[in-house]
Design a protein around this motif. Structure first.
Motif, PDB file in Angstrom:
ATOM      1  N   ASP A  10       0.839  -1.188   0.000  1.00 14.52           N
ATOM      2  CA  ASP A  10       0.000   0.000   0.000  1.00 14.52           C
ATOM      3  C   ASP A  10       0.877   1.242   0.000  1.00 14.52           C
ATOM      4  O   ASP A  10       1.862   1.317   0.736  1.00 14.52           O
ATOM      5  N   HIS A  11       0.521   2.206  -0.837  1.00 12.55           N
ATOM      6  CA  HIS A  11       1.221   3.486  -0.869  1.00 12.55           C
ATOM      7  C   HIS A  11       0.289   4.525  -1.481  1.00 12.55           C
ATOM      8  O   HIS A  11      -0.773   4.184  -1.995  1.00 12.55           O
ATOM      9  N   ILE A  12       0.685   5.779  -1.419  1.00 18.47           N
ATOM     10  CA  ILE A  12      -0.102   6.853  -2.026  1.00 18.47           C
ATOM     11  C   ILE A  12       0.738   7.518  -3.105  1.00 18.47           C
ATOM     12  O   ILE A  12       1.880   7.906  -2.863  1.00 18.47           O
ATOM     13  N   ASP A  13       0.172   7.638  -4.291  1.00 20.03           N
ATOM     14  CA  ASP A  13       0.783   8.368  -5.401  1.00 20.03           C
ATOM     15  C   ASP A  13       0.221   9.775  -5.343  1.00 20.03           C
ATOM     16  O   ASP A  13      -0.956  10.002  -5.592  1.00 20.03           O
ATOM     17  N   VAL A  14       1.045  10.743  -4.970  1.00 17.20           N
ATOM     18  CA  VAL A  14       0.610  12.121  -4.777  1.00 17.20           C
ATOM     19  C   VAL A  14       0.529  12.889  -6.091  1.00 17.20           C
ATOM     20  O   VAL A  14      -0.121  13.912  -6.181  1.00 17.20           O
ATOM     21  N   GLY A  15       1.180  12.399  -7.115  1.00 19.06           N
ATOM     22  CA  GLY A  15       1.302  13.154  -8.358  1.00 19.06           C
ATOM     23  C   GLY A  15       2.614  13.926  -8.334  1.00 19.06           C
ATOM     24  O   GLY A  15       3.475  13.689  -7.489  1.00 19.06           O
ATOM     25  N   THR A  16       2.752  14.857  -9.221  1.00 20.80           N
ATOM     26  CA  THR A  16       4.006  15.591  -9.338  1.00 20.80           C
ATOM     27  C   THR A  16       4.029  16.800  -8.412  1.00 20.80           C
ATOM     28  O   THR A  16       3.066  17.553  -8.346  1.00 20.80           O
ATOM     29  N   ILE A  17       5.115  16.970  -7.667  1.00 18.36           N
ATOM     30  CA  ILE A  17       5.412  18.193  -6.932  1.00 18.36           C
ATOM     31  C   ILE A  17       6.733  18.675  -7.496  1.00 18.36           C
ATOM     32  O   ILE A  17       7.776  18.062  -7.276  1.00 18.36           O
TER      33      ILE A  17
END
Length: 172
Positions: A10-17
């Motif tokens: 399980d993980h979270i893909d935050v998108g691009t920063i």
């Protein structure tokens, strides 16, 4: 702020920063059930081509936290500090002052620092930011919550203040 409970799947893909050459601070509450080498708590680092970016992660084969900065040419990580216990919450914060040093705070206390003047190049990359894993497949084992990301350096006093706030207290 984000929460992730992870058993390694399980993980979270935050998108691009986007990051290039500015200062960065990343913080999170972390509970580790299994110390996996290079498992990332927060990763804003590319995959391929020198892997530019920054990470807060587990040290290689030890029960320690470490920071990493890589500009695609040079990389560095400060001494990872003291051994940590499993099955316990820690507040972990990485501060990257791009003109000088990187700082690792654990539970509001400076635990390690290191010179990063050799890593003066751009940290720009096109890989998404992940909470709970690196850009590859190494995932965190445990829990991560109250993740924060700033495009500036935070002082130790600010880190301690943020460490004890709840979501409603974090307005900026």
């Amino acid at each position: 702020a984000f929460n992730v409970a992870s058993d390694g799947t399980d993980h979270i893909d935050v998108g691009t920063i986007a990051i290039a050459d500015g200062d960065i601070t990343m913080c999170a509450w972390v509970y580790v059930t299994d110390w996996v080498s290079y498992s990332c708590i927060i990763s804003n680092r590319g995959s391929g081509g020198g892997d530019p970016g920054v990470q807060i992660r587990h040290d290689n084969g030890t029960q320690k936290f470490e920071l990493l900065i890589d500009d695609g040419v040079d990389s560095s990580k400060p001494n990872a500090g003291e051994l940590k216990e499993s099955n316990r919450w820690y507040h972990v914060c990485g501060v990257w002052d791009r003109d000088d040093k990187q700082y690792l705070y654990v539970d509001g206390v400076l635990e390690a620092s290191g010179d990063i003047t050799n890593e003066a190049g751009s940290l720009a990359h096109s890989t998404n930011v992940f909470i709970g894993k690196n850009a590859g497949s190494v995932e965190h084992r445990g829990y991560i919550c109250n993740v924060g990301y700033w495009n500036r350096t935070l002082s130790q006093a600010e880190i301690k203040s943020i460490m004890w706030k709840n979501y409603a207290d974090l307005t900026s």
